[in-house]
Every structure is written in C-alpha cells, then in structure tokens.
Design a protein around this motif. Structure first.
Motif, PDB file in Angstrom:
ATOM      1  N   CYS A 297       0.903  -1.174   0.021  1.00 24.91           N
ATOM      2  CA  CYS A 297      -0.064   0.046   0.082  1.00 24.91           C
ATOM      3  C   CYS A 297       0.868   1.198   0.056  1.00 24.91           C
ATOM      4  CB  CYS A 297      -1.113  -0.093   1.329  1.00 24.91           C
ATOM      5  SG  CYS A 297       0.032  -0.054   2.722  1.00 24.91           S
ATOM      6  N   ALA A 298       0.340   2.401  -0.393  1.00 24.33           N
ATOM      7  CA  ALA A 298       1.223   3.526  -0.557  1.00 24.33           C
ATOM      8  C   ALA A 298       0.087   4.725   0.572  1.00 24.33           C
ATOM      9  CB  ALA A 298       1.100   3.943  -1.800  1.00 24.33           C
ATOM     10  N   ALA A 299       1.094   5.620   1.047  1.00 22.18           N
ATOM     11  CA  ALA A 299       0.434   6.614   2.102  1.00 22.18           C
ATOM     12  C   ALA A 299       1.090   7.649   1.760  1.00 22.18           C
ATOM     13  CB  ALA A 299       0.269   6.131   3.319  1.00 22.18           C
ATOM     14  N   LEU A 300       0.357   9.138   1.302  1.00 24.00           N
ATOM     15  CA  LEU A 300       0.973  10.251   1.482  1.00 24.00           C
ATOM     16  C   LEU A 300       0.852  10.828   2.889  1.00 24.00           C
ATOM     17  CD1 LEU A 300       2.376  12.518  -0.433  1.00 24.00           C
ATOM     18  CD2 LEU A 300      -0.048  13.401  -0.788  1.00 24.00           C
ATOM     19  N   LEU A 301       2.190  11.189   3.507  1.00 26.03           N
ATOM     20  CA  LEU A 301       2.177  11.552   4.966  1.00 26.03           C
ATOM     21  C   LEU A 301       2.902  12.908   5.065  1.00 26.03           C
ATOM     22  CD1 LEU A 301       2.524   8.203   6.384  1.00 26.03           C
ATOM     23  CD2 LEU A 301       0.712   9.566   7.076  1.00 26.03           C
ATOM     24  N   GLN A 302       2.662  13.770   5.955  1.00 24.35           N
ATOM     25  CA  GLN A 302       3.448  14.860   6.160  1.00 24.35           C
ATOM     26  C   GLN A 302       4.784  14.253   6.662  1.00 24.35           C
ATOM     27  OE1 GLN A 302       1.801  18.113   8.354  1.00 24.35           O
ATOM     28  NE2 GLN A 302       0.436  18.521   6.636  1.00 24.35           N
ATOM     29  N   SER A 303       5.916  14.790   6.113  1.00 20.76           N
ATOM     30  CA  SER A 303       7.322  14.499   6.826  1.00 20.76           C
ATOM     31  C   SER A 303       7.642  15.352   7.724  1.00 20.76           C
ATOM     32  CB  SER A 303       8.150  14.364   5.547  1.00 20.76           C
ATOM     33  OG  SER A 303       8.302  15.587   4.864  1.00 20.76           O
TER      34      SER A 303
ATOM     35  N   HIS B  74      -1.076  -7.418   1.143  1.00 18.35           N
ATOM     36  CA  HIS B  74      -2.519  -7.427   0.961  1.00 18.35           C
ATOM     37  C   HIS B  74      -3.200  -7.273   2.329  1.00 18.35           C
ATOM     38  CE1 HIS B  74      -1.682  -9.432  -2.709  1.00 18.35           C
ATOM     39  NE2 HIS B  74      -1.137 -10.273  -2.242  1.00 18.35           N
ATOM     40  N   HIS B  75      -2.718  -6.054   3.049  1.00 16.75           N
ATOM     41  CA  HIS B  75      -3.111  -5.223   3.885  1.00 16.75           C
ATOM     42  C   HIS B  75      -3.819  -4.065   3.627  1.00 16.75           C
ATOM     43  CE1 HIS B  75       0.663  -4.032   3.231  1.00 16.75           C
ATOM     44  NE2 HIS B  75       0.456  -2.875   3.581  1.00 16.75           N
ATOM     45  N   SER B  76      -4.478  -3.310   4.876  1.00 16.31           N
ATOM     46  CA  SER B  76      -5.016  -2.152   4.393  1.00 16.31           C
ATOM     47  C   SER B  76      -4.170  -1.218   5.145  1.00 16.31           C
ATOM     48  CB  SER B  76      -6.502  -1.914   4.894  1.00 16.31           C
ATOM     49  OG  SER B  76      -6.470  -2.156   6.484  1.00 16.31           O
ATOM     50  N   CYS B  77      -4.794  -0.001   4.503  1.00  9.51           N
ATOM     51  CA  CYS B  77      -3.705   1.248   5.082  1.00  9.51           C
ATOM     52  C   CYS B  77      -4.763   2.537   4.970  1.00  9.51           C
ATOM     53  CB  CYS B  77      -2.601   1.510   4.261  1.00  9.51           C
ATOM     54  SG  CYS B  77      -1.638   3.068   4.843  1.00  9.51           S
ATOM     55  N   SER B  78      -4.850   3.462   6.060  1.00 11.00           N
ATOM     56  CA  SER B  78      -5.382   4.575   5.969  1.00 11.00           C
ATOM     57  C   SER B  78      -4.693   5.598   6.798  1.00 11.00           C
ATOM     58  CB  SER B  78      -6.763   4.367   6.760  1.00 11.00           C
ATOM     59  OG  SER B  78      -7.645   3.562   6.006  1.00 11.00           O
ATOM     60  N   VAL B  79      -4.756   6.754   6.071  1.00 15.97           N
ATOM     61  CA  VAL B  79      -3.943   7.929   6.583  1.00 15.97           C
ATOM     62  C   VAL B  79      -5.060   8.540   7.691  1.00 15.97           C
ATOM     63  CG1 VAL B  79      -2.901  10.011   6.281  1.00 15.97           C
ATOM     64  CG2 VAL B  79      -2.407   8.045   4.776  1.00 15.97           C
TER      65      VAL B  79
END
Length: 193
Positions: free
Chosen positions: A15-21, A104-109
C-alpha cells in the motif's frame, strides 16, 4: 525469487500513503508499506510544501483547477480518531522496526498516522492471515511503529480495505481467516486503550 535493492520493483500486495514528513524541511512523502520482505517503509517521493498539485482525472485540462496543498494548518479530518490514536500509541512501546513481510493489508491515513490492519504475513508458515493493527506515527523524527495484536479471530482479513469516514475507520470486505472465504461484513475498528 530475488528481491531488488530498490524495493518498489519487487513489491506485490503493498500500500502507499502520502504523509507529512517531520523534521527541519517539512513537506510530504509518499511511503510504500509492505509487499516485500523488508520491514521498512520505502520513500517513493518527497515534496516540499506547496509542490503537490491535484488533478481531476477525466476532466478537460481547462477544468482541472485543484489547488496545491497549502502550508496553512487545516482542521483535522478526524479529530476524535486522531486523539484516540495518539492515546493508543502513548500507551505502547514504539519501535523503528515495522511489520516484516506483510502484504495485502489495508492502510488509512489519519492525520500524522498511517494505520495498517490485517493482511498476510510472509514470516510464518501457518496462520498467515493477520488481524494485527500497526500504527506508523510520523509526529516525531524518526517515525515509530506501534503494534497492537487483536484477539478477535473473526477480524482476520486479507485483501480488504479500511475506509475513514465520519471520524471512524471501517473494515470492508476481503477474505477471512482461511484466506479463501469472502467476508461480506463491514465492521468499525474500535480503538480502545
């Protein structure tokens, strides 16, 4: 199977997530989680504030007027859930080591947190479908992982999604504990400390 040095080419089920760095040069980073043997998220891209532009797919270019992400502070999308996650991670012991071999997991920001749930682990020979909760906390540098096992075997999922809506995380679909039986349930992931 040989994993490449640059893991992006070797990933499957990630999965991919756009997060503040965090840090002296704040901005946003696109992180890839799981889908390979590595436990570390991979930074696929980094942008300073104001450099990310949105686009409305399928619309004529003249109508694509999505503004760039601003540097001003926006109100949190899920303030109650962010508070619950902050309390939850404050009760645990953080680690720089993330989940190894998860796919095959989920990801939520949720604000500064990436919330990963379930999936399939490549590190066990049996009982490979997971119902573990992993929280990646980016509020400080270095970012830390927090792991919270779940006792409810009915929540084991692979190929599912979590969806942030109305200040709650919903667990939707996927396959259950045996990895073959479709799960028609929609559950709310309650986060208690």
């Amino acid at each position: 199977y040989k994993e490449e040095g640059y893991h992006t080419v070797s990933r499957s089920g990630h999965c991919a997530a756009l997060l503040q760095s965090p840090g002296p040069h704040p901005g946003h980073q696109l992180l890839l989680f799981g889908g390979c043997d590595s436990a570390e998220p991979e930074v696929a891209g980094h942008w300073s504030h104001g450099k990310i532009k949105g686009a409305k797919i399928g619309m004529p270019k003249s109508l694509q007027t999505v503004p760039s992400l601003s540097t001003k502070e926006e109100p949190p999308v899920a303030p109650r859930l962010m508070e619950q996650l902050a309390r939850l991670v404050s009760s645990g012991q953080g680690s720089r080591q993330g989940p190894r071999g998860l796919r095959h997991h989920s990801c939520s920001v949720v604000g500064p947190f990436a919330v990963l749930f379930g999936g399939e682990t490549l590190t066990r020979a049996r009982d490979t479908i997971c119902n573990d909760l992993y929280i990646y906390d980016t509020r400080k540098s270095p970012s830390l992982w927090f792991h919270f096992p779940c006792a409810d075997h009915g929540l084991k999922r692979v190929g599912h999604r979590t969806c942030l809506w109305n200040d709650q995380l919903y667990l939707v679909g996927g396959f259950g504990e045996d990895g073959r039986t479709a799960s028609p349930q929609v559950c709310i992931l309650d986060l208690f400390i």
